[in-house]
Design a protein around this motif. Structure first.
Motif, PDB file in Angstrom:
ATOM      1  N   ILE A 135      60.198  25.633  -1.810  1.00  0.00           N
ATOM      2  CA  ILE A 135      61.121  24.887  -0.855  1.00  0.00           C
ATOM      3  C   ILE A 135      62.218  24.322  -1.781  1.00  0.00           C
ATOM      4  O   ILE A 135      63.314  24.349  -1.561  1.00  0.00           O
ATOM      5  CB  ILE A 135      60.616  24.329   0.270  1.00  0.00           C
ATOM      6  CG1 ILE A 135      59.962  24.993   1.278  1.00  0.00           C
ATOM      7  CG2 ILE A 135      61.683  23.222   0.606  1.00  0.00           C
ATOM      8  CD1 ILE A 135      59.168  24.348   2.263  1.00  0.00           C
ATOM      9  N   TYR A 136      61.703  23.587  -2.668  1.00  0.00           N
ATOM     10  CA  TYR A 136      62.460  22.957  -3.645  1.00  0.00           C
ATOM     11  C   TYR A 136      63.428  23.762  -4.473  1.00  0.00           C
ATOM     12  O   TYR A 136      64.458  23.554  -4.632  1.00  0.00           O
ATOM     13  CB  TYR A 136      61.391  21.916  -4.724  1.00  0.00           C
ATOM     14  CG  TYR A 136      62.453  21.216  -5.731  1.00  0.00           C
ATOM     15  CD1 TYR A 136      62.916  20.226  -5.670  1.00  0.00           C
ATOM     16  CD2 TYR A 136      62.588  21.995  -7.042  1.00  0.00           C
ATOM     17  CE1 TYR A 136      63.688  19.436  -6.708  1.00  0.00           C
ATOM     18  CE2 TYR A 136      63.532  21.606  -7.933  1.00  0.00           C
ATOM     19  CZ  TYR A 136      63.938  20.045  -7.803  1.00  0.00           C
ATOM     20  OH  TYR A 136      64.876  19.345  -8.689  1.00  0.00           O
ATOM     21  N   SER A 137      62.480  24.872  -5.097  1.00  0.00           N
ATOM     22  CA  SER A 137      63.399  26.119  -5.898  1.00  0.00           C
ATOM     23  C   SER A 137      64.745  26.410  -4.781  1.00  0.00           C
ATOM     24  O   SER A 137      65.492  26.539  -5.379  1.00  0.00           O
ATOM     25  CB  SER A 137      62.577  27.068  -6.142  1.00  0.00           C
ATOM     26  OG  SER A 137      63.006  27.985  -6.991  1.00  0.00           O
ATOM     27  N   LEU A 138      64.212  26.556  -3.508  1.00  0.00           N
ATOM     28  CA  LEU A 138      65.370  27.392  -2.675  1.00  0.00           C
ATOM     29  C   LEU A 138      66.508  26.249  -2.367  1.00  0.00           C
ATOM     30  O   LEU A 138      67.347  26.461  -2.408  1.00  0.00           O
ATOM     31  CB  LEU A 138      64.456  27.588  -1.407  1.00  0.00           C
ATOM     32  CG  LEU A 138      65.709  28.208  -0.215  1.00  0.00           C
ATOM     33  CD1 LEU A 138      66.219  29.263  -0.712  1.00  0.00           C
ATOM     34  CD2 LEU A 138      64.659  27.947   1.155  1.00  0.00           C
ATOM     35  N   ALA A 139      66.177  24.986  -2.498  1.00  0.00           N
ATOM     36  CA  ALA A 139      67.152  23.837  -2.135  1.00  0.00           C
ATOM     37  C   ALA A 139      68.171  23.755  -3.454  1.00  0.00           C
ATOM     38  O   ALA A 139      69.256  23.716  -3.376  1.00  0.00           O
ATOM     39  CB  ALA A 139      66.481  22.379  -1.997  1.00  0.00           C
ATOM     40  N   ALA A 140      67.275  23.663  -4.641  1.00  0.00           N
ATOM     41  CA  ALA A 140      68.234  23.680  -5.983  1.00  0.00           C
ATOM     42  C   ALA A 140      69.139  24.968  -5.800  1.00  0.00           C
ATOM     43  O   ALA A 140      70.216  24.682  -6.325  1.00  0.00           O
ATOM     44  CB  ALA A 140      67.400  23.616  -7.113  1.00  0.00           C
ATOM     45  N   ILE A 141      68.508  26.012  -5.478  1.00  0.00           N
ATOM     46  CA  ILE A 141      69.355  27.146  -5.933  1.00  0.00           C
ATOM     47  C   ILE A 141      70.671  27.177  -4.845  1.00  0.00           C
ATOM     48  O   ILE A 141      71.755  27.782  -5.107  1.00  0.00           O
ATOM     49  CB  ILE A 141      68.677  28.732  -5.448  1.00  0.00           C
ATOM     50  CG1 ILE A 141      67.644  28.856  -6.724  1.00  0.00           C
ATOM     51  CG2 ILE A 141      69.571  29.832  -5.102  1.00  0.00           C
ATOM     52  CD1 ILE A 141      66.537  29.844  -6.287  1.00  0.00           C
ATOM     53  N   LEU A 142      70.523  26.588  -3.568  1.00  0.00           N
ATOM     54  CA  LEU A 142      71.481  26.668  -2.554  1.00  0.00           C
ATOM     55  C   LEU A 142      72.611  25.686  -3.122  1.00  0.00           C
ATOM     56  O   LEU A 142      73.715  26.105  -2.862  1.00  0.00           O
ATOM     57  CB  LEU A 142      71.250  25.921  -1.360  1.00  0.00           C
ATOM     58  CG  LEU A 142      70.076  27.033  -0.347  1.00  0.00           C
ATOM     59  CD1 LEU A 142      69.508  26.253   1.051  1.00  0.00           C
ATOM     60  CD2 LEU A 142      70.948  28.448  -0.058  1.00  0.00           C
ATOM     61  N   GLN A 143      72.401  24.497  -3.671  1.00  0.00           N
ATOM     62  CA  GLN A 143      73.105  23.788  -4.482  1.00  0.00           C
ATOM     63  C   GLN A 143      73.773  24.223  -5.432  1.00  0.00           C
ATOM     64  O   GLN A 143      75.122  24.271  -5.578  1.00  0.00           O
ATOM     65  CB  GLN A 143      72.555  22.284  -4.870  1.00  0.00           C
ATOM     66  CG  GLN A 143      72.319  21.431  -3.650  1.00  0.00           C
ATOM     67  CD  GLN A 143      72.038  20.075  -4.172  1.00  0.00           C
ATOM     68  OE1 GLN A 143      71.065  19.854  -5.013  1.00  0.00           O
ATOM     69  NE2 GLN A 143      72.561  18.969  -3.660  1.00  0.00           N
ATOM     70  N   ILE A 144      73.263  25.199  -6.345  1.00  0.00           N
ATOM     71  CA  ILE A 144      73.597  25.545  -7.662  1.00  0.00           C
ATOM     72  C   ILE A 144      74.828  26.873  -7.338  1.00  0.00           C
ATOM     73  O   ILE A 144      75.692  26.966  -7.873  1.00  0.00           O
ATOM     74  CB  ILE A 144      72.858  26.056  -8.542  1.00  0.00           C
ATOM     75  CG1 ILE A 144      71.966  25.067  -8.965  1.00  0.00           C
ATOM     76  CG2 ILE A 144      73.144  26.942  -9.709  1.00  0.00           C
ATOM     77  CD1 ILE A 144      70.534  25.576  -9.737  1.00  0.00           C
ATOM     78  N   THR A 145      74.395  27.489  -6.181  1.00  0.00           N
ATOM     79  CA  THR A 145      75.277  28.745  -5.741  1.00  0.00           C
ATOM     80  C   THR A 145      76.319  28.271  -4.628  1.00  0.00           C
ATOM     81  O   THR A 145      76.977  29.060  -4.335  1.00  0.00           O
ATOM     82  CB  THR A 145      74.391  29.730  -5.348  1.00  0.00           C
ATOM     83  OG1 THR A 145      73.488  29.288  -4.431  1.00  0.00           O
ATOM     84  CG2 THR A 145      73.382  30.408  -6.452  1.00  0.00           C
ATOM     85  N   TYR A 146      76.284  27.162  -4.251  1.00  0.00           N
ATOM     86  CA  TYR A 146      77.185  26.564  -3.264  1.00  0.00           C
ATOM     87  C   TYR A 146      77.040  27.333  -2.186  1.00  0.00           C
ATOM     88  O   TYR A 146      77.943  27.850  -1.387  1.00  0.00           O
ATOM     89  CB  TYR A 146      78.749  26.709  -3.871  1.00  0.00           C
ATOM     90  CG  TYR A 146      78.968  25.867  -5.122  1.00  0.00           C
ATOM     91  CD1 TYR A 146      78.497  24.588  -4.996  1.00  0.00           C
ATOM     92  CD2 TYR A 146      79.069  26.588  -6.024  1.00  0.00           C
ATOM     93  CE1 TYR A 146      78.742  23.882  -6.318  1.00  0.00           C
ATOM     94  CE2 TYR A 146      79.278  26.144  -7.323  1.00  0.00           C
ATOM     95  CZ  TYR A 146      78.882  24.619  -7.418  1.00  0.00           C
ATOM     96  OH  TYR A 146      79.324  23.884  -8.740  1.00  0.00           O
ATOM     97  N   TRP A 147      75.862  27.739  -1.640  1.00  0.00           N
ATOM     98  CA  TRP A 147      75.820  28.250  -0.250  1.00  0.00           C
ATOM     99  C   TRP A 147      74.913  27.460   0.663  1.00  0.00           C
ATOM    100  O   TRP A 147      73.643  27.164   0.321  1.00  0.00           O
ATOM    101  CB  TRP A 147      74.938  29.663  -0.501  1.00  0.00           C
ATOM    102  CG  TRP A 147      74.988  30.522   0.797  1.00  0.00           C
ATOM    103  CD1 TRP A 147      76.087  31.620   1.128  1.00  0.00           C
ATOM    104  CD2 TRP A 147      74.096  30.367   1.896  1.00  0.00           C
ATOM    105  NE1 TRP A 147      75.632  31.857   2.367  1.00  0.00           N
ATOM    106  CE2 TRP A 147      74.318  31.504   2.807  1.00  0.00           C
ATOM    107  CE3 TRP A 147      72.806  29.898   2.137  1.00  0.00           C
ATOM    108  CZ2 TRP A 147      73.759  31.745   4.089  1.00  0.00           C
ATOM    109  CZ3 TRP A 147      72.053  29.942   3.055  1.00  0.00           C
ATOM    110  CH2 TRP A 147      72.800  30.768   4.059  1.00  0.00           C
TER     111      TRP A 147
END
Length: 387
Positions: free
Chosen positions: A48-60
């Motif tokens: 879940i942490y990895s998913l949260a970071a990816i959402l911020q990095i990819t702006y989705w």
């Protein structure tokens, strides 16, 4: 010259990729062991942490408000999961009320500084300080780990360092004049430094949790190897290993050993069946467990033979302990045998003489045990004493 956008993007993905890998490692360990559910919490927290970071990095999602709320929600969930997992490893847990309070303490101010009084810096402090306080709370509840096993002590101080890093990193690196929108913030050197620091600290935390989990599983395997399946006492191998360790560390403290044997057990088996015999052994094992002190070592070392190592007890104290167990057994009625059949046991007691090995101490106790049986059973004899 600042790094190219593609470089920012690639470096920012390092942390989430590492934690996603740890998530699958934890999932694999759980599939292998399957008895420690906190491993699943560690796996879910990393994912879940990895998913949260990816959402911020990819702006989705692309909408700033949606992205902020969703990522904050996922970060908070990840922290709660990992905190609950660490507590469950220590046979504790976060209460439902505590989890609700954590969500409210992070999400409500985040919402306020997003919609009512927009402030990117305020939201940064809320998320980071909120996570830091949650980890400090977990550390306060696990302070007894500071005097535990090496892996527990090491994990505790990693948790402490991880908690304080949220405060130190945030206050030391944030720019009070940081401006622009979320996208420009995501391309800043500050954001890159944040991602690298979280990747390092997150990897250290996950690696320590992984090591602690493996240590727990190896401990489970060792206990299963050294445990008698019927009585849940130590088997002979486990008894010899742990009792020998106690004798080595005895120093000047007295140590005594009791050898005991259920009287006429073969006759009991032949008359009422092996199921009845197994039930007697199991209940006698439970009686011993309920009678023992925390530092005593008890094992089933043969068919109906048991051994008890009493640390800090001289021969008279061990004799009194044996007499208490003998009287309790004599007064116990077993469902598997008729009330007219009284189950008894004989006991032999010997005090440790440094530096004799365990086998010699056990042999002296056995001599006293055989003397008790020869004298009529259901009694306790002490090695070297005239009865």
């Amino acid at each position: 010259m600042p790094p190219a956008p593609d470089t920012y993007f690639a470096l920012a993905l390092i942390g989430p990729a590492i934690l996603a890998l740890f998530s699958f490692c934890f999932l694999g360990l759980w599939a292998f062991g399957g008895t420690r559910n906190y491993i699943l919490l560690f796996s879910a927290a990393c994912f879940i942490y990895s998913l949260a970071a990816i959402l911020q990095i990819t702006y989705w999602p692309a909408d700033v408000a949606q992205n902020t709320i969703l990522s904050a929600l996922l970060y908070t969930t990840s922290v709660i999961l990992i905190g609950n997992g660490v507590l469950q490893r220590a046979d504790q847990r976060l209460s439902t009320l505590a989890m609700i309070l954590i969500f409210c303490a992070i999400m409500i101010p985040t919402w306020y500084f997003l919609f009512i009084e927009p402030s990117l810096i305020a939201r940064i402090y809320i998320i980071n300080f909120g996570c830091g306080f949650v980890f400090l709370y977990i550390c306060m509840r696990l302070v007894n780990w500071t005097s535990g096993r090496f892996i527990d002590r090491f994990l505790y101080w990693v948790l402490v360092a991880f908690a304080f890093h949220f405060f130190i990193r945030t206050t030391a690196t944030i720019d009070p004049d940081l401006g622009g929108g979320v996208r420009s913030f995501g391309r800043s050197v500050f954001w890159l430094a944040l991602q690298v620091s979280l990747a390092i600290f997150g990897a250290v935390m996950a690696l320590t949790l992984l090591a602690a989990t493996v240590a727990d599983m190896l401990g489970d395997m060792e206990r299963d190897r050294d445990t008698d399946l019927l009585t849940r006492l130590l088997n002979r191998r486990g008894f010899e290993r742990i009792a020998g360790s106690h004798m080595t560390r005895a120093g000047g403290r007295p140590i005594s050993l009791i050898s005991c044997d259920i009287d006429h057990f073969k006759t009991l088996n032949d008359t009422y069946g092996h199921g009845a015999g197994d039930a007697v052994l199991k209940e006698f094992g439970a009686l011993l467990l309920n009678t023992m002190r925390g530092e005593d070592v008890i094992g089933r070392i043969g068919g109906e033979e048991f051994a008890i190592l009493l640390s800090g007890a001289d021969v008279e104290g061990a004799r009194q302990f044996a007499e208490r167990v003998r009287a309790l057994l004599e007064g116990t009625r077993f469902e598997s045998v008729p009330d007219t059949r009284v189950v008894t046991a004989s006991f032999g007691v010997a005090q440790y003489r440094q530096p004799e090995p365990l086998r010699k101490l056990l042999a002296r106790a056995d001599v006293a045990l055989y003397a008790a049986k020869k004298a009529g059973r259901n009694r306790c004899f002490v090695a070297g004493q005239t009865q």
